[in-house]
Design a protein around this motif. Structure first.
Motif, mmCIF file in Angstrom:
data_model
loop_
_atom_site.group_PDB
_atom_site.id
_atom_site.type_symbol
_atom_site.label_atom_id
_atom_site.label_comp_id
_atom_site.label_asym_id
_atom_site.label_seq_id
_atom_site.Cartn_x
_atom_site.Cartn_y
_atom_site.Cartn_z
ATOM 1 N N ILE A 143 0.823 -1.214 0.000
ATOM 2 C CA ILE A 143 0.000 0.000 0.000
ATOM 3 C C ILE A 143 0.855 1.260 0.000
ATOM 4 C CG2 ILE A 143 -1.947 -1.119 1.117
ATOM 5 C CD1 ILE A 143 -1.000 0.101 3.763
ATOM 6 N N GLY A 144 2.159 1.101 -0.041
ATOM 7 C CA GLY A 144 3.086 2.231 -0.093
ATOM 8 C C GLY A 144 4.448 1.719 -0.504
ATOM 9 N N GLU A 145 5.362 2.642 -0.783
ATOM 10 C CA GLU A 145 6.691 2.224 -1.229
ATOM 11 C C GLU A 145 7.350 1.279 -0.230
ATOM 12 O OE1 GLU A 145 8.165 2.492 -3.947
ATOM 13 O OE2 GLU A 145 7.102 4.069 -5.032
ATOM 14 N N ASN A 146 7.143 1.519 1.056
ATOM 15 C CA ASN A 146 7.806 0.716 2.079
ATOM 16 C C ASN A 146 6.824 0.137 3.093
ATOM 17 O OD1 ASN A 146 10.589 1.341 1.196
ATOM 18 N ND2 ASN A 146 10.088 3.417 1.873
ATOM 19 N N ARG A 147 5.582 -0.082 2.667
ATOM 20 C CA ARG A 147 4.590 -0.584 3.624
ATOM 21 C C ARG A 147 3.655 -1.580 2.945
ATOM 22 N NH1 ARG A 147 1.281 3.433 7.511
ATOM 23 N NH2 ARG A 147 3.126 3.141 8.800
ATOM 24 N N SER A 148 3.468 -2.721 3.621
ATOM 25 C CA SER A 148 2.520 -3.745 3.172
ATOM 26 C C SER A 148 1.594 -4.074 4.333
ATOM 27 C CB SER A 148 3.251 -5.008 2.709
ATOM 28 O OG SER A 148 4.091 -4.735 1.608
ATOM 29 N N ILE A 149 0.453 -4.678 4.013
ATOM 30 C CA ILE A 149 -0.519 -5.008 5.057
ATOM 31 C C ILE A 149 -1.278 -6.260 4.647
ATOM 32 C CG2 ILE A 149 -2.476 -3.698 4.129
ATOM 33 C CD1 ILE A 149 -2.989 -2.735 7.020
ATOM 34 N N THR A 150 -1.701 -7.047 5.632
ATOM 35 C CA THR A 150 -2.504 -8.236 5.344
ATOM 36 C C THR A 150 -3.965 -7.830 5.195
ATOM 37 O OG1 THR A 150 -2.801 -8.684 7.707
ATOM 38 C CG2 THR A 150 -0.945 -9.736 6.616
ATOM 39 N N ASP A 151 -4.663 -8.531 4.309
ATOM 40 C CA ASP A 151 -6.064 -8.173 4.047
ATOM 41 C C ASP A 151 -7.041 -9.065 4.805
ATOM 42 O OD1 ASP A 151 -5.797 -10.537 2.710
ATOM 43 O OD2 ASP A 151 -6.691 -9.851 0.832
ATOM 44 N N GLY A 152 -6.538 -9.842 5.771
ATOM 45 C CA GLY A 152 -7.444 -10.683 6.548
ATOM 46 C C GLY A 152 -6.678 -11.668 7.412
ATOM 47 N N ASN A 153 -7.402 -12.648 7.944
ATOM 48 C CA ASN A 153 -6.827 -13.692 8.793
ATOM 49 C C ASN A 153 -7.265 -15.051 8.271
ATOM 50 O OD1 ASN A 153 -7.440 -11.186 10.597
ATOM 51 N ND2 ASN A 153 -5.876 -12.295 11.724
ATOM 52 N N ALA A 154 -6.394 -16.038 8.427
ATOM 53 C CA ALA A 154 -6.759 -17.401 8.043
ATOM 54 C C ALA A 154 -7.860 -17.909 8.971
ATOM 55 C CB ALA A 154 -5.539 -18.315 8.109
ATOM 56 N N GLY A 155 -8.751 -18.719 8.417
ATOM 57 C CA GLY A 155 -9.903 -19.182 9.179
ATOM 58 C C GLY A 155 -9.550 -20.006 10.401
#
Length: 411
Positions: free
Chosen positions: A170-182
């Motif tokens: 979501i940015g040059e130096n930033r990532s994020i998870t879009d959820g959690n495993a069930g």
């Protein structure tokens, strides 16, 4: 010596001058029409390279924003789903507390169990929620595979997803998870003995116990090792002393004799029989091989006690507990798990909001720099355009006058 200019050369030079003025005028006209200073790399090679770099940065930023919006939609949907799960679990807990009240008849408990079974199916449906693209929220990388199966009708539940978690840049130096495993959200809940259980199984167990009007009885599980208890070892259950006799010498005083001359399981089996044959102690004995399951016969607390007369012979596999109340504790564990996951979702949504502002500021900065390089100074361009019109008109008039310079006009 004076150079001579032929009539054709003079006319050609006049035409070339007019064409040059027309080209310059057309260039300025296009710049004004588009509002751009650089129409081709040749207009400003250095500026054109800068514009390419800035355009590439904007393209990456657009992708970051697409990822950010996608992640926000997924996380918001997951938060809404888990809100529904929280409400369902809280309702089940209310029903369980109500159902375990001793004033309820068996029929009352069965009626309460009906809604609890429905809540089990509701929970499975919520766990199988899809997003706008048709992907399951809690399936891991198996986004097109329904992750959870089972129902209150079968009482069996399984997970078909995996442990995968997607990271979105979501940015040059930033990532994020879009959820959690069930499995992280709905499975692998540890009970007080460290055994894993699914959230669905916990709810189903509560409903099933209510449906059968199971009493809230204390129980404990003891496991004997592979070595026979020594002669004279004792186990006290609710005040009655059971003494192991491996030498055939009988037991001391009023202790209950347990012949333990065979295998460990033989001794444990005889111990179970002796406990069940002892009247008035409020305990029944059962269990598997080498195990003694003690269960109180009356509801309430402090009705079951035991003492290992020789420490180390017996392992307490499960401490004294009331299974029905243990299930309530497990339900509280499930609620705690959901609240933890929701807290994670809230933190990620806050990160997305923060990064969204950063991306917008960066986009504004890039657009400003791009505008300074690429955009046209309208005042200067219009002034230049007017001058070029005058120059073109002058060239055209000069061409006409030169064209009329001929000796034939004097004959």
């Amino acid at each position: 010596m004076v150079d001579r200019l032929s009539t054709s050369l003079a006319q050609q030079q006049g035409i070339n001058t007019i064409l040059l003025q027309q080209t310059a005028l057309n260039q300025t006209q296009q710049q004004i029409s588009l509002g751009k200073r650089i129409l081709s790399p040749s207009d400003d090679p250095a500026g054109a390279v800068q514009l390419l770099d800035l355009s590439e940065s904007l393209s990456r930023l657009d992708q970051f924003q697409d990822n950010l919006d996608y992640a926000r939609n997924r996380l918001s949907l997951s938060e809404g789903t888990l809100q529904g799960v929280t409400e369902s679990l809280q309702r089940v807990r209310e029903l369980a507390v109500q159902g375990f009240n001793d004033s309820n008849t068996a029929e009352d408990k069965k009626s309460i169990a009906v809604e609890m079974f429905q809540r089990v199916d509701e929970l499975v449906a919520l766990a199988n929620t899809r997003d706008a693209n048709g992907d399951y929220l809690y399936a891991g990388f198996k986004a097109q595979t329904e992750p959870f199966s089972g129902s209150a009708a079968t009482g069996s539940f399984s997970y078909s997803g995996d442990q995968g978690v997607r990271y979105l840049k979501i940015g040059e130096n930033r990532s994020i998870t879009d959820g959690n495993a069930g499995a992280e959200v709905f499975f692998d809940l540890k009970d007080k003995n460290g055994n894993a259980e699914s959230m669905f199984a916990t709810l189903y167990g509560l409903a099933a116990d209510l449906n059968t009007a199971k009493p809230a009885l204390e129980e404990t599980l003891l496991t004997f090792g592979g070595v026979l208890p020594a002669d004279g070892d004792t186990l006290t259950v609710n005040g009655i002393i059971y003494e192991f006799d491996t030498a055939g010498n009988g037991v001391t005083g009023t202790n209950v004799d347990i012949d333990s001359t065979g295998t460990v399981n033989d001794a444990v089996t005889k111990l179970r029989t002796a406990i069940n044959n002892t009247g008035g102690i409020g305990v029944t004995a059962g269990g598997a091989t080498n195990q003694l399951l003690l269960t109180s016969t009356t509801e309430g607390n402090n009705t079951l006690s035991f003492t290992d007369g020789t420490a180390g012979d017996i392992t307490v596999t499960r401490p004294i507990s009331i299974p029905l109340y243990d299930q309530l504790d497990q339900l509280d564990t499930a609620l705690g798990r959901i609240l933890d996951v929701r807290a994670q979702l809230g933190a990620r949504l806050n990160v997305l909001d923060s990064q969204d502002e950063i991306n917008q500021d960066l986009e504004l900065s890039i657009q400003t720099t791009k505008s300074q390089i690429e955009d046209l100074d309208m005042a200067e361009a219009i002034s230049r355009f007017n001058l070029q019109i005058v120059a073109l008109q002058a060239a055209q008039q000069a061409f006409v006058k030169v064209q009329n310079l001929s000796l034939f006009n004097l004959l």
